[in-house]
Scaffold this active site. Structure first.
Site, PDB file in Angstrom:
ATOM      1  N   ASN A  62      34.227  75.491  80.059  1.00 54.82           N
ATOM      2  CA  ASN A  62      32.980  75.038  79.421  1.00 54.82           C
ATOM      3  C   ASN A  62      32.062  76.207  79.090  1.00 54.82           C
ATOM      4  O   ASN A  62      31.350  76.176  78.101  1.00 54.82           O
ATOM      5  CB  ASN A  62      32.280  73.990  80.295  1.00 54.82           C
ATOM      6  CG  ASN A  62      31.637  74.569  81.537  1.00 54.82           C
ATOM      7  OD1 ASN A  62      30.505  75.014  81.495  1.00 54.82           O
ATOM      8  ND2 ASN A  62      32.360  74.571  82.651  1.00 54.82           N
ATOM      9  N   GLU A  84      42.539  71.504  85.572  1.00 60.24           N
ATOM     10  CA  GLU A  84      42.243  70.080  85.408  1.00 60.24           C
ATOM     11  C   GLU A  84      43.339  69.385  84.618  1.00 60.24           C
ATOM     12  O   GLU A  84      43.758  68.269  84.960  1.00 60.24           O
ATOM     13  CB  GLU A  84      40.898  69.884  84.704  1.00 60.24           C
ATOM     14  CG  GLU A  84      40.559  68.410  84.517  1.00 60.24           C
ATOM     15  CD  GLU A  84      39.352  68.158  83.634  1.00 60.24           C
ATOM     16  OE1 GLU A  84      39.338  67.134  82.915  1.00 60.24           O
ATOM     17  OE2 GLU A  84      38.424  68.982  83.659  1.00 60.24           O
ATOM     18  N   CYS A 109      36.032  66.121  90.824  1.00 59.86           N
ATOM     19  CA  CYS A 109      34.877  65.520  90.151  1.00 59.86           C
ATOM     20  C   CYS A 109      35.166  64.048  89.867  1.00 59.86           C
ATOM     21  O   CYS A 109      36.240  63.711  89.350  1.00 59.86           O
ATOM     22  CB  CYS A 109      34.587  66.259  88.852  1.00 59.86           C
ATOM     23  SG  CYS A 109      33.273  65.483  87.871  1.00 59.86           S
ATOM     24  N   CYS A 156      26.368  71.147  87.211  1.00 57.96           N
ATOM     25  CA  CYS A 156      26.391  69.706  86.949  1.00 57.96           C
ATOM     26  C   CYS A 156      26.588  68.987  88.285  1.00 57.96           C
ATOM     27  O   CYS A 156      26.841  69.610  89.320  1.00 57.96           O
ATOM     28  CB  CYS A 156      27.504  69.355  85.978  1.00 57.96           C
ATOM     29  SG  CYS A 156      29.173  69.720  86.624  1.00 57.96           S
TER      30      CYS A 156
END
Length: 314
Positions: free
Chosen positions: A224, A126, A96, A12
């Site tokens: 993910n 995160e 990010c 991504c």
């Protein structure tokens, strides 16, 4: 054998930016560059950067004084930021931008006098960073069942934010449980949830209905990637998470005429191509890709890496 690739899959924009930051820092400042935590959760990416001179550490105390330091894409707490500043480490922040947006949303909700509910997985870097970025009353909720255990009155002003590697589908049940229990609840628009996570999950659902076997390329510690494997299995198709082509097992392929392949957001396309090549060594293959969303999002690099006269400090 037919091979069908998910679209989109793999890197991504946030991962591309993070990897670019490390590579450009190595080019500009020379090796070694120190990275707190894995820059992204993929061993191939980490090993490639290590070979170029990156050094990965878990604590800032492992970094020599004055060494250029990169914060990983997952983000860090304010405590870590303060420690780096206190030691005078020149920092390049690869967090990010979508994670940084969650941090800003959480701080804004606290400033409004609201208690913040963070929807996410305990222990994920995160989540640890987000918890450490929001100065106020914050509760971590992992699933809908945990909502009932929150020690809060029904009329408490609340707001929720989410771990970016969770999709709209992943968070829906938790948000519905919060809305049933609490009367004053606000949260970000669903458009603020990570586009890459949602897009890859939507694509794997579409792919699962067309194949006899589904392979998810990604690391075991990638949130993910694990979720993509779970979704494939939920669709009733045999689905395996593999870090690379070496993990393929021939017995998985027995009777499989059509194999689907996708990849987590931190898995490079080279790993997907390696898997295709490994399948091709077993016999003739025909490769196609599903039509899907073409992602054209990109994020800016830190000014220190694009402005020649800038210092390394962010």
């Amino acid at each position: 054998m037919r091979i069908i690739l998910a679209q989109p899959r793999g890197f991504c924009a946030g991962v591309v930016r993070a990897v670019d930051i490390v590579e450009r820092a190595l080019e500009k400042y020379g090796a070694p560059i120190y990275v707190r935590h894995e820059i992204v959760h993929n061993q191939r990416v980490v090993e490639t950067l290590q070979a170029k001179g990156a050094r990965f550490v878990e604590e800032l105390g492992e970094i020599p004084a004055g060494a250029v330091t990169v914060f990983s894409a997952h983000g860090v707490s304010r405590r870590v930021e303060a420690e780096a500043a206190g030691r005078g480490l020149p920092v390049l922040d690869a967090t990010c931008p979508l994670v940084s947006k969650v941090h800003a949303e959480g701080r804004r909700y606290v400033a409004q006098g609201r208690t913040v509910i963070l929807i996410g997985h305990a222990g994920h870097p995160e989540v640890e960073g987000t918890l450490g970025q929001i100065a106020g009353e914050v509760y971590l909720v992992g699933d809908a069942a945990a909502v009932a255990a929150l020690p809060l009155p029904a009329d408490r002003p609340l707001a929720y934010v989410t771990q970016t590697t969770l999709s709209v589908d992943d968070t829906r049940l938790v948000i519905e449980a919060l809305r049933r229990r609490f009367t004053d609840l606000i949260g970000p628009d669903t458009r603020d949830i990570c586009y890459a996570t949602q897009n890859r999950q939507t694509a794997v659902r579409e792919l699962a209905g067309r194949v006899d076997l589904l392979l998810v390329v990604g690391a075991a510690n990638s949130s993910n990637s694990n979720r993509l494997q779970e979704i494939g299995a939920e669709q009733g198709v045999p689905c395996y998470l593999i870090p690379d082509a070496a993990a393929l097992r021939p017995e998985w392929l027995r009777g499989a005429e059509t194999v689907g392949i996708t990849a987590g957001a931190s898995a490079p396309e080279s790993l997907v191509q390696d898997v295709i090549a490994a399948l091709g060594r077993l016999g003739p293959v025909e490769v196609s890709a599903l039509p899907g969303i073409v992602e054209d999002i990109s994020f800016k690099l830190p000014a220190a890496l694009v402005e020649p006269e800038a210092s390394a400090a962010s």
